[in-house]
Design a protein around this motif. Structure first.
Motif, short mmCIF file in Angstrom:
data_model
loop_
_atom_site.label_atom_id
_atom_site.label_comp_id
_atom_site.label_asym_id
_atom_site.label_seq_id
_atom_site.Cartn_x
_atom_site.Cartn_y
_atom_site.Cartn_z
N THR A 143 195.58 35.07 -126.23
CA THR A 143 195.91 35.99 -127.29
C THR A 143 194.62 36.90 -128.00
O THR A 143 194.65 37.93 -128.38
N GLY A 175 197.15 41.06 -123.81
CA GLY A 175 198.39 40.16 -123.68
C GLY A 175 198.25 38.69 -123.57
O GLY A 175 197.18 38.30 -123.17
N SER A 226 204.56 33.77 -123.70
CA SER A 226 205.06 35.35 -124.20
C SER A 226 206.29 35.12 -124.95
O SER A 226 206.19 35.90 -125.87
N TYR A 272 205.30 33.86 -128.49
CA TYR A 272 204.43 34.67 -128.99
C TYR A 272 205.19 35.97 -129.83
O TYR A 272 205.21 36.36 -131.08
N ILE A 295 207.98 36.40 -118.89
CA ILE A 295 207.68 37.73 -119.24
C ILE A 295 208.90 38.59 -119.29
O ILE A 295 209.11 39.78 -120.38
N THR A 343 210.74 37.81 -122.28
CA THR A 343 210.36 38.43 -123.41
C THR A 343 210.75 39.84 -123.54
O THR A 343 211.01 40.24 -124.65
N GLY A 375 202.93 41.24 -126.96
CA GLY A 375 201.97 40.35 -126.29
C GLY A 375 202.26 40.51 -124.75
O GLY A 375 201.55 39.67 -124.07
N ILE A 376 202.81 41.56 -124.40
CA ILE A 376 202.71 41.69 -122.88
C ILE A 376 201.78 42.79 -122.53
O ILE A 376 201.81 43.87 -123.04
N THR A 389 198.90 39.27 -119.39
CA THR A 389 199.68 38.52 -119.24
C THR A 389 200.20 38.32 -117.68
O THR A 389 200.91 37.30 -117.21
#
Length: 197
Positions: A22, A27, A33, A36, A158, A161, A174-175, A179
């Motif tokens: 993080t 990402g 993910s 987050y 992913i 998310t 967060g991507i 990631t």
């Protein structure tokens, strides 16, 4: 005693790896993910958000195995303890104003910590995180190699998310390139640890 020392080390590495990912601002780790994004959307700590995800993953494992096993049951106390450890490192580890080279090095350190943490906790067969428990369940039920299932599962996190953020009309939290790197690197690094340890 040796197994417990290795196990505790694995838990620490896993939590540190999540937080380091993080801090890169590139990402978060692929497998983290979802929680987050949950933490950002609902204003929760990472530990609280991880508990929400872990409950669902434990239920999915019971559905796959069609029973509650001892290892799945042990994931419940693990989840509680790990959520506190994650929040501890989230408050303690702080990196700001990193150069490009420092960011890349931090991302690499995060992948090594994540993959080694996953490998050590799974191999000790004491109690694993529900994320790794889910990967193990898929691996066992469908007789697939753990490291390959890990890659596929991380990529699916992913996707979950992105879909969740779109459906809730939120930014895609967060991507990033970090990631994607995490989704590929963690599984591949686990295969390295499988080969050499």
């Amino acid at each position: 005693m040796k197994k417990w020392v290795i196990y505790i080390l694995g838990i620490q590495l896993l939590a540190i790896g999540i937080i380091l990912n993080t801090r890169t601002q590139l990402g978060v780790a692929a497998f983290s993910s979802v929680f987050y994004a949950l933490s950002k959307i609902f204003n929760l700590s990472l530990g609280q958000a991880s508990m929400i995800l872990y409950v669902f993953l434990i239920l999915f494992q019971v559905m796959l195995y069609k029973k509650m096993t001892r290892l799945i049951l042990l994931e419940i106390p693990f989840s509680i303890v790990f959520s506190f450890i994650t929040d501890f490192y989230d408050g303690w580890i702080g990196f700001q104003g990193l150069s490009a080279v420092q960011t890349i090095l931090l991302l690499a350190a995060a992948q090594i910590a994540n993959s080694l943490g996953v490998y050590l906790t799974v191999r000790c067969q004491i109690a694993v995180s529900p994320v790794e428990g889910m990967v193990s369940a898929i691996s066992d039920v469908f007789q697939l190699k753990f490291s390959k299932v890990k890659n596929g599962f991380d990529l699916s996190m992913i996707l979950v998310t992105v879909i969740m953020c779109i459906l809730l009309h939120c930014p895609i939290y967060g991507i990033g390139i970090g990631t994607v790197i995490s989704a590929v690197a963690v599984g591949r690094l686990i295969s390295v640890w499988e080969k050499y340890f």
